[in-house]
Design a protein around this motif. Structure first.
Motif, PDB file in Angstrom:
ATOM      1  N   SER A 227       0.842  -1.192   0.000  1.00 19.73           N
ATOM      2  CA  SER A 227       0.000   0.000   0.000  1.00 19.73           C
ATOM      3  C   SER A 227       0.874   1.237   0.000  1.00 19.73           C
ATOM      4  N   PHE A 228       0.416   2.261  -0.717  1.00 22.07           N
ATOM      5  CA  PHE A 228       1.135   3.525  -0.828  1.00 22.07           C
ATOM      6  C   PHE A 228       0.138   4.674  -0.661  1.00 22.07           C
ATOM      7  N   GLN A 229       0.618   5.755  -0.107  1.00 20.58           N
ATOM      8  CA  GLN A 229      -0.214   6.959  -0.029  1.00 20.58           C
ATOM      9  C   GLN A 229      -0.309   7.550  -1.427  1.00 20.58           C
ATOM     10  N   HIS A 230      -1.527   7.655  -1.940  1.00 20.73           N
ATOM     11  CA  HIS A 230      -1.711   8.156  -3.304  1.00 20.73           C
ATOM     12  C   HIS A 230      -1.980   9.650  -3.301  1.00 20.73           C
ATOM     13  N   THR A 231      -2.982  10.051  -2.546  1.00 22.37           N
ATOM     14  CA  THR A 231      -3.257  11.470  -2.297  1.00 22.37           C
ATOM     15  C   THR A 231      -3.497  11.608  -0.799  1.00 22.37           C
TER      16      THR A 231
END
Length: 549
Positions: A227-231
Motif C-alpha cells: 500500500s502507498f499513499q496516493h493522495t
C-alpha cells in the motif's frame, strides 16, 4: 492489462535500458476511455471487458449452416466510446447483414457492417449455449478473412445484454476495401466461459509493509500486496502476482477485492489498472481506494481472479459480402505537408481522411515512436469541435502517429462539406520530455526510516523521500512547482554500471512519482535523473489544415 491491445499501450515507452509502463500516457488514456472505466467495463455483474484478437491462426472447417436473423438491439452502451459508428448507425448508414450461424448451442450473428476509408466495423451478438449470468466469455480466435482467406488484424469489444441474454460487441479493423465490393468471412473459434474465483487473504489494511500470500491454486503461485499513499485521502493498493502457469498471465484479471461488514464491496475511487508488468516482471495491478474506508471498513479481503469454468470447441463462420457504397456519403482525403509548430521540424502533418464515422489525421516523424508533447487533441471543423486521441490500435508504424476523432450526433460533420470548411487542429496540455543531466542527488544513511531532502534540479525544487522496506529501496519525488511534470526514472552507478530504479506509479495531477530498487545493499548513493518532464498546461497549439498537394 491482459489483452494484446493493452500490452501495446503499456509498453509503448521505448527505452534503451528498461521497459516499464508509460504512466502519464496510461492515466491520460484512462481519461479518454481508451483503457477502461472500472464501474462500466470491469466489475461483475456490470462488468464487461475490452477484448482484442490479433489474427494469427488458421480457420477450422465450417461446422454450421448460416441462417438469417432479424432483431433490433440498442447499441449505445457498446458504442459509448465509438460515437462515430453509433452516429452512422442512427443516421441509417452502413450495411444491414442480419446473418447467423449456430453450432453446439452457440449462435454468432453479424447484424451490421460499416465500411469506409478509415476502418471496417462489424456489429455482432453471441448467444451462449449455457447459462453465464453475464460472466465473461472469450474466444480462441475472432477473425475476419479476405476472399483469399488471409487473416485481417483487428480487435473486439463486447458487453453482456442481460435483458436479451446475449453478448453484444463490435469487431474493428483498420483494413479498408480497395474495391466497392468484397467477399469476406467473419468467424470465432473456441468459446471459453470464465468465472471469478476468490481466495480470502489475511491482509492487514493498516500494514504498509509488503504482505505475501501463497495461493498455490489454478496456476497462481503467490500474490504480494503493498500500500502507498496516493493522495491526502486515497491509498493505492498494488498487487504483484506470480504464476506457475505462465499462460494464465495472459488470460486472468487478478485484483484485490474488499468487503465491509454487511458484505458490500468497497469500490475504487479511480479507474484501476490491471496486468501491467511489475518491477520484477510479475503481473501487477493498481487500485485506488478511499484510505479511511479501506483501513476502517474492510471486514473481508480477497484475492480475486478469473479462471476458466467451461469451454465449447468449434468454429462459427459467417460469410459476408460487404459494400463501401452502403456508407452513402463517401469520404474526403487530403495530402498535406504542414510542420507542427514549436517542435523544431520533428513532426509534420501529412494527411487527413474524413468519413461519416471518423476523422483521422496522420503525422509523420523521423524519430521512431516519437511522442507528441500534447495530451489533449481537438479538431475544429466549421465551428464544430471533435475530441480526439492518439491511436494505439492496428499495426503501428514507428514513423507515423495517428490522431483519431470520432464523429458524434452533437457535432456530426457532413463529409461532402469538409472541403469548403476551415479545419483547425488544436493541441493542449503540453508535456515535454527531457534527458537528465549530470547533477546527482546524494541519498545518505538509507534505512527503514523515511527521510526527505530537497534539491534544486534544472531550475526546479524537488523533494526526495527515500527509505528501505522489505530490503527494497523506495524513492519518491515531487515538486511544489506546477510547471514540473515529474521524474520519470532515476539511476545510480555501481562499479561504473548504471543501476536503474523501476517506476511504481505516477500521479499526473501533482507530479508525484515513486520508484523501487529491489534487494538494495548500500547505505549512501548518488542518484541521477535519467529523464523528466515539464508541463505547459496553458499552452495551446492551433494549426489550420490546408491541402498542399
Amino acid at each position: 492489462m491482459n489483452t494484446v491491445e493493452s500490452k501495446v499501450k503499456n509498453h509503448m515507452k521505448h527505452s534503451d535500458h528498461i521497459e516499464y509502463p508509460d504512466f502519464d500516457k496510461m492515466f491520460n488514456s484512462i481519461q479518454m476511455d481508451e483503457l477502461r472505466v472500472a464501474d462500466q467495463l470491469k466489475e461483475r455483474s456490470q462488468r464487461s471487458k475490452t477484448k482484442v484478437a490479433i489474427v494469427l491462426g488458421v480457420s477450422v472447417a465450417v461446422m454450421a449452416t448460416p441462417v438469417y436473423a432479424a432483431f433490433q438491439y440498442d447499441w449505445s452502451d457498446v458504442l459509448s466510446h465509438k460515437s462515430g459508428i453509433e452516429s452512422a448507425l442512427q443516421a441509417g448508414y452502413g450495411q444491414s447483414i442480419e446473418k447467423s450461424v449456430t453450432a453446439h448451442g452457440v449462435t454468432l450473428t453479424v447484424h451490421n457492417a460499416f465500411v469506409d476509408d478509415n476502418r471496417t466495423v462489424l456489429l455482432y451478438t453471441i448467444k451462449s449455449g449455457m447459462e453465464t449470468d453475464g460472466a465473461e466469455i472469450r474466444y480462441d480466435q475472432m477473425v475476419l478473412k479476405d476472399s483469399e482467406g488471409t487473416p485481417i488484424e483487428g480487435h473486439y469489444y463486447q458487453q453482456w445484454n442481460e435483458e436479451q441474454g446475449v453478448y453484444q460487441g463490435y469487431f474493428e479493423t483498420d483494413w479498408v476495401m480497395s474495391e466497392n465490393q468484397s467477399d469476406l468471412q467473419f468467424a470465432i473459434t473456441g468459446v471459453t466461459y470464465l468465472q471469478d474465483i476468490q481466495e480470502d487473504i489475511t491482509l492487514d489494511p493498516k500494514n504498509t509493509n509488503t504482505q505475501k500470500f501463497n495461493i498455490q491454486k489454478d496456476g497462481i503461485e503467490t500474490v504480494e500486496v503493498q500500500s502507498f499513499q496516493h493522495t491526502e485521502d486515497q491509498i493505492m493498493i498494488r498487487s504483484n502476482v506470480t504464476f506457475t502457469d505462465t499462460e494464465l498471465n495472459e488470460q486472468t484479471w487478478a485484483r484485490i477485492t474488499a468487503y465491509d461488514a454487511d458484505g458490500n464491496m468497497l469500490k475504487e475511487t479511480e479507474s484501476p489498472v490491471y496486468g501491467t508488468e511489475g518491477a520484477t516482471g510479475a503481473y501487477s495491478s493498481m487500485q485506488i481506494f478511499n484510505e479511511k474506508q479501506f483501513k476502517e471498513e474492510a471486514n473481508r479481503i480477497a484475492f480475486t481472479y478469473t479462471h476458466e469454468k467451461e469451454r465449447t470447441d468449434g468454429t462459427w463462420n459467417v460469410d459476408l459480402s460487404l459494400s463501401q457504397q452502403q456508407m452513402g456519403t463517401g469520404s474526403v482525403k487530403k495530402e498535406m505537408d504542414i510542420p507542427l509548430q514549436s517542435l523544431d521540424g520533428e513532426a509534420r502533418i501529412s494527411g487527413i481522411v474524413v468519413t461519416p464515422t471518423q476523422i483521422r489525421l496522420t503525422i509523420d516523424h523521423q524519430e521512431d515512436y516519437y511522442r507528441l508533447p500534447y495530451r489533449t487533441y481537438q479538431l475544429e471543423v466549421g465551428g464544430k469541435v471533435l475530441e480526439g486521441y492518439v491511436s494505439l490500435e492496428g499495426t503501428l508504424n514507428p514513423n507515423q502517429t495517428e490522431l483519431r476523432f470520432e464523429q458524434s450526433d452533437s457535432s456530426l460533420i457532413d463529409v461532402s462539406s469538409v472541403a469548403n470548411k476551415p479545419v483547425t487542429l488544436i493541441a493542449k496540455d503540453r508535456v515535454d520530455e527531457h534527458a537528465g543531466g549530470q547533477t546527482s542527488i546524494r541519498l545518505k544513511d538509507i534505512s527503514t526510516q523515511p527521510q526527505t531532502i530537497t534539491s534544486e534540479y534544472e531550475g526546479f525544487h524537488i523533494n526526495w523521500t527515500y527509505y528501505l522496506k522489505d530490503g527494497n529501496l523506495y524513492v519518491g519525488s515531487s515538486s511544489p512547482e506546477s510547471t514540473f511534470g515529474g521524474i520519470n526514472q532515476t539511476y545510480f552507478l555501481e562499479q561504473g554500471e548504471k543501476q536503474y530504479l523501476t517506476p511504481l506509479y505516477f500521479n499526473d495531477t501533482d507530479n508525484k512519482h515513486t520508484e523501487v530498487f529491489h534487494d538494495f545493499k548500500g547505505k549512501d548513493i548518488d542518484l541521477y535523473v535519467s529523464n523528466y518532464t515539464t508541463k505547459k498546461s496553458d499552452e495551446d497549439l492551433r494549426i489550420p489544415l490546408h491541402s498542399t498537394k
